[in-house]
Design a protein around this motif. Structure first.
Motif, mmCIF file in Angstrom:
data_model
loop_
_atom_site.group_PDB
_atom_site.id
_atom_site.type_symbol
_atom_site.label_atom_id
_atom_site.label_comp_id
_atom_site.label_asym_id
_atom_site.label_seq_id
_atom_site.Cartn_x
_atom_site.Cartn_y
_atom_site.Cartn_z
ATOM 1 N N LEU A 29 1.073 -1.532 0.182
ATOM 2 C CA LEU A 29 0.088 -0.230 0.306
ATOM 3 C C LEU A 29 0.326 1.175 0.220
ATOM 4 O O LEU A 29 -0.148 1.975 -0.333
ATOM 5 N N ALA A 30 1.611 1.447 0.395
ATOM 6 C CA ALA A 30 2.696 2.179 0.243
ATOM 7 C C ALA A 30 3.317 2.604 -1.309
ATOM 8 O O ALA A 30 3.206 1.326 -2.075
ATOM 9 N N ASP A 31 3.651 3.767 -1.263
ATOM 10 C CA ASP A 31 3.204 4.419 -2.738
ATOM 11 C C ASP A 31 4.557 5.400 -2.902
ATOM 12 O O ASP A 31 4.759 6.397 -2.322
ATOM 13 N N PRO A 32 6.127 5.239 -3.227
ATOM 14 C CA PRO A 32 5.932 3.156 -4.415
ATOM 15 C C PRO A 32 6.447 2.463 -2.673
ATOM 16 O O PRO A 32 6.809 2.929 -1.325
ATOM 17 N N PRO A 33 6.301 1.462 -3.296
ATOM 18 C CA PRO A 33 6.121 0.013 -2.193
ATOM 19 C C PRO A 33 7.750 0.100 -1.910
ATOM 20 O O PRO A 33 8.446 0.461 -2.476
ATOM 21 N N PRO A 39 13.104 2.435 -1.281
ATOM 22 C CA PRO A 39 12.195 2.049 -1.832
ATOM 23 C C PRO A 39 11.365 1.270 -3.133
ATOM 24 O O PRO A 39 13.066 1.633 -3.919
ATOM 25 N N LEU A 40 11.009 0.611 -3.821
ATOM 26 C CA LEU A 40 11.224 -0.708 -4.357
ATOM 27 C C LEU A 40 9.762 0.209 -5.755
ATOM 28 O O LEU A 40 8.987 -0.022 -5.466
ATOM 29 N N GLY A 41 10.243 -0.785 -6.986
ATOM 30 C CA GLY A 41 9.694 -0.611 -7.468
ATOM 31 C C GLY A 41 9.557 0.681 -8.834
ATOM 32 O O GLY A 41 8.034 0.540 -9.420
ATOM 33 N N GLU A 42 10.335 1.528 -8.266
ATOM 34 C CA GLU A 42 10.091 3.203 -9.071
ATOM 35 C C GLU A 42 10.105 3.119 -10.602
ATOM 36 O O GLU A 42 9.334 3.419 -11.073
ATOM 37 N N ASP A 43 10.253 1.804 -10.945
ATOM 38 C CA ASP A 43 10.951 1.227 -12.371
ATOM 39 C C ASP A 43 9.827 0.812 -13.043
ATOM 40 O O ASP A 43 10.255 0.231 -14.016
ATOM 41 N N GLY A 44 8.555 -0.252 -11.988
ATOM 42 C CA GLY A 44 8.026 -0.897 -12.516
ATOM 43 C C GLY A 44 8.147 -2.087 -12.310
ATOM 44 O O GLY A 44 7.728 -3.456 -12.880
ATOM 45 N N ARG A 45 8.899 -2.300 -12.322
ATOM 46 C CA ARG A 45 10.010 -3.682 -11.704
ATOM 47 C C ARG A 45 9.749 -4.576 -10.935
ATOM 48 O O ARG A 45 10.176 -6.168 -10.306
ATOM 49 N N GLY A 46 9.417 -4.253 -10.151
ATOM 50 C CA GLY A 46 9.847 -4.628 -8.353
ATOM 51 C C GLY A 46 11.002 -4.888 -7.360
ATOM 52 O O GLY A 46 10.825 -6.150 -7.064
ATOM 53 N N GLN A 47 12.145 -4.499 -7.824
ATOM 54 C CA GLN A 47 12.987 -5.165 -7.549
ATOM 55 C C GLN A 47 14.320 -4.178 -7.220
ATOM 56 O O GLN A 47 14.239 -2.982 -8.320
ATOM 57 N N VAL A 48 15.502 -4.435 -7.270
ATOM 58 C CA VAL A 48 16.275 -2.696 -7.168
ATOM 59 C C VAL A 48 17.760 -4.024 -6.537
ATOM 60 O O VAL A 48 18.050 -4.380 -6.449
ATOM 61 N N THR A 49 18.431 -3.390 -7.687
ATOM 62 C CA THR A 49 20.383 -3.782 -7.405
ATOM 63 C C THR A 49 20.397 -2.892 -6.588
ATOM 64 O O THR A 49 20.691 -1.809 -6.890
#
Length: 968
Positions: free
Chosen positions: A762-766, A795-805
């Protein structure tokens, strides 16, 4: 020449400034420089700067200032591995795979890397004996030395690697026997946690010792093929009831009967005994319902009739019985087995199948080849129609001249009218003709020109034999591409072609990986791809069995061959003089400029208040230089000093990795907790800013509230709501005086799960918390849980991928092994940590203590046939031991173990976890957390450090959880 005092001062000042400013520990930086000095060719940006962590050298991963991983596959490195590797004392992963010009002896000093968990040197040219000092690496989980030139014997000291999971020494020149415990020296029989013995394609000899296998072992692969073993197969093999793949083929000197208890191996899928001198009756495989591939060709078994087990193996795809002396009529039911693909039972020196061959009309649709050459078959019946796949009967009476039999069945394979299917190749998706490409490029399956990363996949024991079946290769392509993309590697497509079986009975095929959004991969991309394949992060479908990969060197436009010192001796004085002089001058100027710039950015000590957030020199988590604040207020230092009575000891309620925590009372009467950063804190400016930005925009009853912060007079202070009952960890250890029975623990976990699910969904972004643990869950006056400490969150998924390196951060014991190995952070990393927290709640034990990892302990002790799963000795005695007092425990444990699955994709979401805990709580007869508190009992105490928690880099629990996806 005497140096001027000014130059001496400048050089000394420069040395100190560089130490202060560098992000890399000086010992580690020195070690890396020593390593690259022994290489003739090295990664391109290793020549840039002197700070590997800060300058982000390719293939280097750091945690704080320490180098924890080196991953440099397929970069064309050449030279040897220097003994300077011992300087990297915090190193956990070392991967130099697919650098065929990197070789020489492996330095014994590698045995001093006490934190090493992954040593991967696949496809290099290392030679000499395997150092016995590797036996000192007690944390080692993954040891892959295959496809090198190692010689000598297997060191007995490797039997000390009690945490070893993957053990691969295949395709070398190793000799001697398999070492076992002799009463003094360790042996391979001590490796009860190891799943993989891959020792094939060597020169190992002697008998296979009986004690090498025992019932305490958990092996799933035993690969001893293509060696020189003699004597009998030990009967202790039948004790390995976890075994899935067994290869004893191509030893040529194994004798005696196959152990009669082999059919105890009911999980065995692939059985290879071909090309030996085994005697006695043909082994009875009755009851081996998982068996899919059987090859017992070219042995000396006693003549016998058709075995009854032929038609009782429901998973059978391939049956090879060449050159045996089996007699009788083949049963029709054999051809109707649902999975069967290939039946090869040639006579040559002896099979004597006779009578009528009845295939019937209900033969398996998978059946592609029946090879019955040189037997005694006189008739054939195919259910009223011809068998339309490949059937070879040449050399049988039915094919004698004048019988009028079909040429279709009586032609040799090379003379058959049926054309062999072409080798598989990934189809191209081009609307027209493929585009013309440059000489170093190929056309991808998506019809784009690019420079692919190329190599060969080797499958050591696939459970199928039909190489023309495109569905297998399609599954493989889809899986490889999906794995790369899920780990944020820029891969557009993959291509496979030319599958074949090589001389050591391994299935091999070419792999090409094409880049996405560009025509060429970077060095970091290639290292990432290589590591995913070298450490088995990618798991193929189960039909392919164990595999390894050999990558080819990749051609980079920006990689330059560094000449060896001998090639430049005639110009060495000039080069050294010019380089040193220029470097010193540039470094001094840069150091002075950097120091001045940083000083300008620091708040003045006598400033009463910071003027603006624009002056912050931190990296923003949101991409902006100004923090994104929603509701958090700013305090000045004097306000906080006043409400805490000048940070008095009377108001000191705890001390954590960040600093001390004080109780304070605002003028409004609100109680707050004031967390003040101390000098040398493990949390720095970035963590401080992260916590402000994230907490100021999340609002949930199960997430601790940020009241405000202070950035004044060079102070970094966070102000939270006051949560009176301390941390969950303190309750479990008894320090807080809060007593939690089973239902209360479930309510606390439900609240924490809801808080984390809110962050994820529910957080934006997750937001991924990244440090879920018992010391970061607080308990309010009604024992409702509140998740705290967001300094490491992302923060996760700001690029729409749901992951971060990202660099790996977290707390040992709770750390997700998939995130640790890949550096790819997803919300499933929090799920793993929460699963560990669930196990901690049930046992009241630290996740990692004295080398014991609670996840592993739970899995070993679990017995689902007993009440409470047989976990009485692990459970917290405070909870009692009766099933009625622990209602729902079995479902609770199942959920926890799902959360700690090795692969993130196999774990539930936090939303699913919330639902499951609610169901368990109903089974336990407990109300929701909101209605829970009037009857809760407390002991008289003053709560301690409810906001400090353990440092995320606290090494008091030495060790890490399992860092390998356990492949088949």
């Amino acid at each position: 020449m005497e140096l001027s005092p000014w130059l001496v001062f400048s050089l000394g000042f420069l040395a100190q400034a560089l130490v202060i400013l560098a992000d890399t520990n000086a010992q580690d930086a020195s070690g890396l420089n020593g390593i690259q000095d022994s290489w003739n060719k090295k990664p391109s940006n290793w020549r840039v700067g002197t700070d590997p962590c800060g300058d982000k050298w390719n293939g280097i991963s750091c945690t704080t200032s320490r180098v924890t991983a080196i991953r440099l596959s397929s970069l064309g490195l050449s030279g040897s591995l220097s003994g300077d590797i011992q300087s990297l004392s915090e190193l956990q992963t070392l991967d130099f795979s697919y650098n065929k010009d990197l070789g020489g002896p492996l330095p014994a000093s590698i045995g001093s890397l006490s934190n090493l968990e992954n040593l991967i040197l696949v496809g290099c040219s290392f030679s000499g004996e395997i150092p016995k000092e590797l036996g000192q690496l007690t944390k080692l989980r993954f040891l892959s030395l295959n496809s090198n030139k190692f010689s000598g014997s297997i060191p007995a000291s490797l039997g000390r690697l009690s945490n070893l999971y993957w053990f691969d020494l295949a395709d070398n020149k190793l000799s001697g026997g398999l070492p076992v415990f002799d009463g003094t020296n360790p042996g391979l029989d001590n490796l009860t946690n190891t799943k993989h013995f891959h020792f094939g394609v060597n020169q190992l000899s002697g008998t296979i010792p009986s004690q090498i296998f025992n019932s305490n072992m958990t092996l799933i692969h035993v690969l001893l093929d293509n060696n020189n073993f003699t004597g009998r197969i030990p009967p202790t093999l039948g004790l390995l009831n976890t075994l899935e793949v067994m290869r004893f083929d191509n030893n040529y000197q194994l004798t005696g009967p196959v152990p009669s208890n082999i059919n105890n191996l009911t999980k065995l899928a692939e059985l290879h005994l071909e090309n030996n001198q085994l005697t006695g009756p043909l082994p009875d495989l009755t009851g081996m319902i998982a068996l899919s591939f059987v090859d017992m060709s070219n042995n000396s078994f006693n003549a016998s009739g058709v075995p009854s087990w032929f038609t009782t193996l429901p998973s059978l795809t391939s049956l090879y019985l060449e050159n045996l002396r089996v007699t009788g009529q083949l049963p029709q039911a054999l051809f109707s087995l649902p999975a069967v693909q290939t039946l090869v039972c040639r006579r040559l020196r002896g099979n004597r199948f006779n009578g009528t061959l009845t295939i019937g009309s209900d033969y398996s649709t998978q059946l592609q080849l029946i090879d019955l050459r040189d037997n005694q078959i006189s008739q054939i019946t195919v259910g009223g129609s011809q068998y339309n796949k490949q059937l070879i009967l040449v050399g049988n009476p039915i094919c004698s001249p004048g019988t009028g039999s079909s040429e279709k069945y009586c032609a040799s394979p090379g003379q058959s009218n049926q054309a062999a299917p072409p080798p598989y190749s990934t189809p191209m998706n081009c609307s027209g003709l493929p585009p013309p490409c440059l000489s170093d490029q190929l056309v991808s399956p998506g019809c784009v020109c690019a420079v692919p990363y190329r190599g060969t996949l080797f499958f050591r024991s696939p459970s199928f034999s039909d190489l023309s079946n495109g569905s297998y290769w399609g599954q493989l392509e889809t899986g490889i591409r999906a794995k790369f993309r899920s780990l944020s590697v820029p891969v557009d497509s993959v291509a496979l072609h030319d599958p074949s079986v090589n001389s050591v009975n391994n299935l091999q095929l070419a792999l090409e990986v094409f880049p996405s959004g560009k025509t060429q991969f970077s060095e970091q991309d290639i290292s990432d791809i290589g590591f995913i394949l070298s450490n088995q992060t990618y798991k193929p479908p189960s039909v392919f069995g164990p595999y390894y990969f050999l990558g080819q060197p990749y051609s980079f436009a920006n990689v330059v061959l560094i000449p060896s010192k001998s090639k430049a001796n005639n110009r060495l004085p000039l080069i050294v003089g010019a380089s040193v002089g220029g470097a010193v001058l540039v470094a001094i100027v840069l150091a002075l400029v950097t120091i001045v710039a940083r000083r300008k950015k620091r708040p003045k000590q006598n400033e009463e208040r910071s003027q603006s957030f624009v002056s912050w020199d931190m990296k923003s988590t949101s991409g902006s230089s100004v923090p994104q604040l929603r509701g958090a207020r700013t305090f000045n230092f004097d306000e906080l000093r006043k409400i805490t009575s000048n940070f008095s000891e009377a108001n000191d309620i705890g001390n954590g990795g960040y600093g001390k925590v004080y109780r304070g009372t605002l003028p409004s009467g609100q109680l707050v907790a004031v967390k003040r950063c101390q000098q040398g804190s493990l949390q720095g400016s970035l963590e401080f800013r992260t916590e402000i930005e994230l907490l100021s925009r999340v609002h949930h009853k199960n997430v601790v509230s940020l009241v405000g912060f202070c950035l004044d007079q060079a102070e970094q202070i966070l102000v939270y709501e006051y949560v009176p009952n301390g941390t969950l960890k303190e309750s479990l250890t008894g320090k807080s005086g809060v007593r939690l029975d089973w239902r209360r623990r479930l309510r606390v976990l439900l609240g924490a799960a809801k808080g984390i699910a809110y962050l994820h969904e529910l957080a934006d972004p997750p937001i991924v918390h990244r440090d879920i643990k018992s010391s970061n869950v607080l308990l309010d006056e009604r024992l409702n849980a509140k998740v705290s400490d967001f300094g490491l969150s992302k923060p996760l998924g700001e690029d729409g991928r749901g992951q971060v390196t990202t660099q790996v951060k977290g707390t040992m014991g709770y750390l997700d092994p998939e995130y640790y190995m890949t550096q790819q952070l997803t919300d499933k990393s929090d799920v793993y940590s929460f699963g560990v927290l669930m196990l901690e709640m049930a046992t009241a034990r630290k996740p990692l203590e004295r080398g014991r990892y609670i996840v592993r302990e739970m899995k070993v002790a679990l017995d689902r046939t007993k009440d409470l799963y047989g976990l009485h000795d692990l459970l917290d005695p405070v909870l009692g031991s009766s099933p009625s007092a622990l209602a729902g425990l079995e479902q609770y444990v199942d959920l926890a173990l799902r959360c700690v699955e090795e692969a993130g994709a196999d774990r539930p979401s936090m939303g699913e976890v919330v639902g499951e805990i609610e169901r368990v709580l109903k089974m336990a007869g407990g109300p929701g957390p909101e209605s829970a508190s009037n009857s809760m009992s407390y002991a008289s105490r003053t709560p301690r450090h409810p906001y400090g928690g353990d440092s995320p880099f606290d090494h008091s629990n030495s060790g890490l959880p399992s860092a390998r996806v356990e492949p088949k």
